[in-house]
Design a protein around this motif. Structure first.
Motif, PDB file in Angstrom:
ATOM      1  N   LYS A   1       0.823  -1.205   0.000  1.00 45.41           N
ATOM      2  CA  LYS A   1       0.000   0.000   0.000  1.00 45.41           C
ATOM      3  C   LYS A   1       0.859   1.257   0.000  1.00 45.41           C
ATOM      4  N   LYS A   2       1.902   1.216   0.820  1.00 42.37           N
ATOM      5  CA  LYS A   2       2.814   2.363   0.897  1.00 42.37           C
ATOM      6  C   LYS A   2       3.500   2.590  -0.442  1.00 42.37           C
TER       7      LYS A   2
ATOM      8  N   LYS B   1       4.058   5.356  -5.579  1.00 43.37           N
ATOM      9  CA  LYS B   1       4.022   5.274  -7.039  1.00 43.37           C
ATOM     10  C   LYS B   1       3.030   6.265  -7.605  1.00 43.37           C
ATOM     11  N   ALA B   2       1.861   6.362  -6.965  1.00 47.52           N
ATOM     12  CA  ALA B   2       0.836   7.310  -7.419  1.00 47.52           C
ATOM     13  C   ALA B   2       1.329   8.740  -7.298  1.00 47.52           C
ATOM     14  N   LEU B   3       2.030   9.037  -6.195  1.00 42.86           N
ATOM     15  CA  LEU B   3       2.581  10.381  -6.017  1.00 42.86           C
ATOM     16  C   LEU B   3       3.615  10.700  -7.086  1.00 42.86           C
ATOM     17  N   ARG B   4       4.471   9.691  -7.391  1.00 42.56           N
ATOM     18  CA  ARG B   4       5.482   9.909  -8.431  1.00 42.56           C
ATOM     19  C   ARG B   4       4.819  10.149  -9.800  1.00 42.56           C
ATOM     20  N   GLN B   5       3.781   9.342 -10.110  1.00 43.19           N
ATOM     21  CA  GLN B   5       3.085   9.499 -11.392  1.00 43.19           C
ATOM     22  C   GLN B   5       2.419  10.870 -11.484  1.00 43.19           C
ATOM     23  N   ASN B   6       1.836  11.275 -10.341  1.00 39.49           N
ATOM     24  CA  ASN B   6       1.196  12.594 -10.309  1.00 39.49           C
ATOM     25  C   ASN B   6       2.216  13.702 -10.526  1.00 39.49           C
TER      26      ASN B   6
END
Length: 726
Positions: A699-700, A705-710
């Motif tokens: 989850k972390k 990963k989502a933060l990096r993609q954003n």
């Protein structure tokens, strides 16, 4: 503007170790040269009194004594086959030796004011009988002073073959002269046997040389950096290097085994070492940090010899881990051809059958360990301990020990107490001296007030004589009692003497000597033990918990380790041997620190095997995989311990060696048999916990990963916007 284009290329620490290996080699070469030079300036301390807290009565008394009179070394000399008049002549010659403060003999009280009467003491048998004469000597300086040592040499020259010597100054001289020789002898034997062990347990003729070279570098750096401590204790100086060699050898074994395994898979040299560093670093760092904090706990002892040893050993672990992770990969790459050319088949048999046998007896091993644990815990607390300087005296078979036995056989024990009281009243001082002299266990009492005839003013006595017993502020009374330095009787006598002194001088009075000093050590170090033991266990548990991200695994790891410590400490009680308590505290931390390395490696191998195998197969595989490197390490540490035990005449060091050797055997045995069984039994909650931790980690990672993609999306938008603006 291209934001991505400005981003610097990053390199991992592994890349740094491989790419900068030549610079790393030069750095370590320079460090070895500097530290080898600095080590020659590190002083060795043989005086245990320096390690007591300033708040203890003994330390306060010693401080006053040093300021007013100096703190004297003491010795006893017995002279064979002499007449009474010859004994008197020897006494006068000894008293004239530079460095001798006073010689207490049958004529001592008369000598103070030079009476014409020769000897009229009713206690002459205390100093002369059957053609033997014994004298109690106090020196100008302390037991470990060079001036005192030279004075003893001169006295030995005066007495020749007729002289027999004992006492704390003699023991200190023997300790400083013999210890260096014995440690060098033990080190040579250790290195030889370790080399043989490594040859038998590795798969290359050159690997053992590489291991010893790496450890040699780490030890020299550790010893040289002791300069920042100023001085270290003789105990640390003698056992520190060999313990560092034995305890930290594991780390280099972990790395080379991992490298060899990767090379066998067909990897290139640099890729294999990179993977080996990444793969073994977790075990090396986990073991190193756990052992480091186990030793650091020693440094928090109030009896500060623990600080001395704890800091040096912990620093040794840091130096070893750093040398293995930074220097060893470079040397492996440099000498990889030599390692491969000198490869040979393993001399150790496969451990598959052994692992299956251990697995079959898993429940019996756990049951037996738990059955023994409670009585071993109770029994270790019933051991008869030694706390003071008696433990650092020369052992059986040495001349100092034989002389001590001869003197005690002829004249009994002579234990010196130094009473320091305010110099306020000759009447009070005389009354105190008389009461002390009338005690049943009193051998002799010498005070200026009691010695001078009534009405004779102190001013007519030469200052060179009065200054030995009086200063402007304090009076000193020399008292010899008929007890050992350390025993229940001597402690009772010391308590009674101190209460009598306090009756006459309630304030600013002190009783100084080996016995009251030992009593203060006992009080201090026994209160230290519970704190140090709990702290070392807690620190190791926290490191293991962080390493495996589990609350259960630290408990499982500590169970066999602590049971092994209980059993080890039970043996002195079963055999009726007295054990030095200082060694008991130190070895508890050392055994915990060393054995936890074994437990971490076993657990790590189990977890890796469990990821791809069932719990039975994983348990067997972990035992088979872990036993060979553990056997190597345990054999080395056991040999080091027993070599110290058999080669050292100093009781404290020999006892520590014996405890380490025996403790390693028990630690290895329980880690190989009981720990895998516990991991097997508690596999379900362990796997459940690890699965939960994996989900949390996933989850972390998903969030990251989502933060990096954003962030990348925003950067791409900014880049596109900037290009349109241009």
């Amino acid at each position: 503007m291209n934001v991505q284009g400005t981003k610097k290329q990053t390199h991992s620490i592994v890349d740094f170790i491989i790419n900068k290996r030549k610079h790393i080699e030069k750095f370590f070469i320079i460090m070895v040269i500097i530290c080898a030079f600095l080590n020659t300036f590190v002083e060795i301390n043989y005086d245990l009194t320096k390690y007591l807290p300033d708040t203890t009565p003994s330390q306060q008394g010693i401080s006053v004594m040093r300021k007013e009179f100096g703190y004297p070394g003491t010795a006893r000399v017995m002279i064979d086959n002499v007449t009474l008049y010859q004994a008197k002549a020897y006494k006068d010659r000894i008293e004239a030796v530079d460095g001798v403060d006073m010689v207490v003999w049958a004529d001592t009280k008369k000598d103070v004011y030079q009476s014409g009467e020769f000897i009229s003491s009713k206690d002459i048998d205390e100093y002369y009988k059957n053609g033997y004469s014994v004298m109690d000597i106090t020196f100008d300086e302390g037991d470990a002073s060079k001036k005192t040592s030279k004075a003893i040499d001169k006295i030995m020259a005066i007495t020749g073959d007729k002289g027999h010597f004992t006492g704390s100054a003699v023991q200190s001289k023997s300790l400083s002269e013999n210890l260096n020789i014995e440690v060098k002898k033990a080190t040579v034997i250790c290195v030889g046997l370790i080399l043989v062990t490594l040859i038998l347990t590795t798969t290359s003729w050159f690997e053992p040389i590489l291991f010893l070279l790496i450890m040699g570098v780490a030890i020299i750096i550790n010893m040289g950096t002791n300069i920042f401590l100023g001085e270290i204790s003789f105990l640390t100086s003698s056992v520190g290097p060999v313990l560092q060699l034995a305890v930290a050898m594991d780390y280099s074994i972990f790395l080379i085994h991992s490298f060899t395994a990767e090379r066998e898979k067909g990897m290139s040299l640099e890729d294999a070492i990179a993977v080996a560093i990444r793969h073994s670093a977790k075990s090396i760092l986990a073991c190193g940090v756990a052992t480091f904090f186990g030793f650091i706990a020693l440094s928090l002892m109030k009896f500060s010899i623990g600080f001395d040893m704890g800091v040096v050993l912990a620093k040794g672990i840091f130096c070893s881990v750093a040398t293995v992770l930074f220097l060893m990969p470079s040397l492996i790459i440099r000498w990889s051809g030599l390692i491969e050319k000198t490869a040979h088949r393993s001399f150790l048999p496969p451990f598959g059958k052994f692992a299956k046998g251990v697995f079959k007896g898993r429940y019996a091993f756990v049951a037996l360990a738990l059955f023994v644990a409670f009585p071993a815990y109770i029994g270790k607390g019933m051991t008869d301990f030694v706390y003071g300087a008696q433990a650092v005296g020369a052992g059986v078979g040495t001349k100092a020990y034989e002389d001590d036995q001869l003197i005690n056989k002829q004249f009994g024990r002579s234990n010196m107490m130094l009473v320091i009281v305010p110099n306020t009243s000759r009447v009070t001082e005389k009354a105190l001296a008389k009461e002390l002299d009338n005690l049943d266990y009193s051998k002799s009492v010498t005070s200026l007030a009691d010695t001078l005839p009534d009405g004779l003013p102190e001013s007519i006595i030469p200052e060179s004589i009065t200054s030995e017993l009086h200063t402007k502020n304090y009076a000193r009374i020399l008292m010899y009692i008929k007890t050992k330095d350390e025993s229940k009787l001597s402690f009772q006598c010391s308590d009674e003497i101190q209460s009598i002194v306090k009756k006459y001088y309630p304030k600013e009075s002190y009783v100084v000597g080996t016995t009251p000093f030992t009593q203060d050590i006992k009080t201090t170090i026994t209160s230290d033990y519970d704190f140090v033991d709990a702290l070392s266990i807690l620190s190791v548990a926290i490191v293991v918990m962080i390493t495996f991200r589990s609350l259960l695994i630290p408990v499982l790891i500590l169970i066999p380790i602590e049971i092994a410590i209980f059993i080890n400490m039970l043996f002195p009680y079963l055999t009726g041997n007295r054990l030095i308590f200082m060694g008991y505290v130190i070895v508890s931390c050392i055994q915990l620190g060393a054995t936890v390395d074994y437990a971490i490696l076993m657990t790590n191998n189990f977890m890796e095997s469990r990821a791809r195998l069932g719990r039975k197969e994983a348990t067997i595989d972990a035992i088979a995989t872990t036993t060979p490197p553990l056997l190597t390490s345990a054999t080395i540490l056991t040999m080091v311990g027993y070599i110290l035990y058999f080669t050292c005449s100093i009781s404290a060091i020999a006892d520590i060696g014996h405890l380490i050797g025996r403790g390693t055997v028990f630690g290895f045995t329980l880690v190989v048999t009981v720990l895998p069984a516990l991991l097997y039994i508690f596999d379900k909650p362990i796997q459940k916990h690890m699965a939960r931790m994996d989900r949390l980690r996933e989850k972390k990672e998903a969030k990251q990963k989502a933060l990096r993609q954003n962030l990348n999306s925003k950067l791409q938008f900014l880049n596109a916007h900037n290009e349109q603006s241009v």
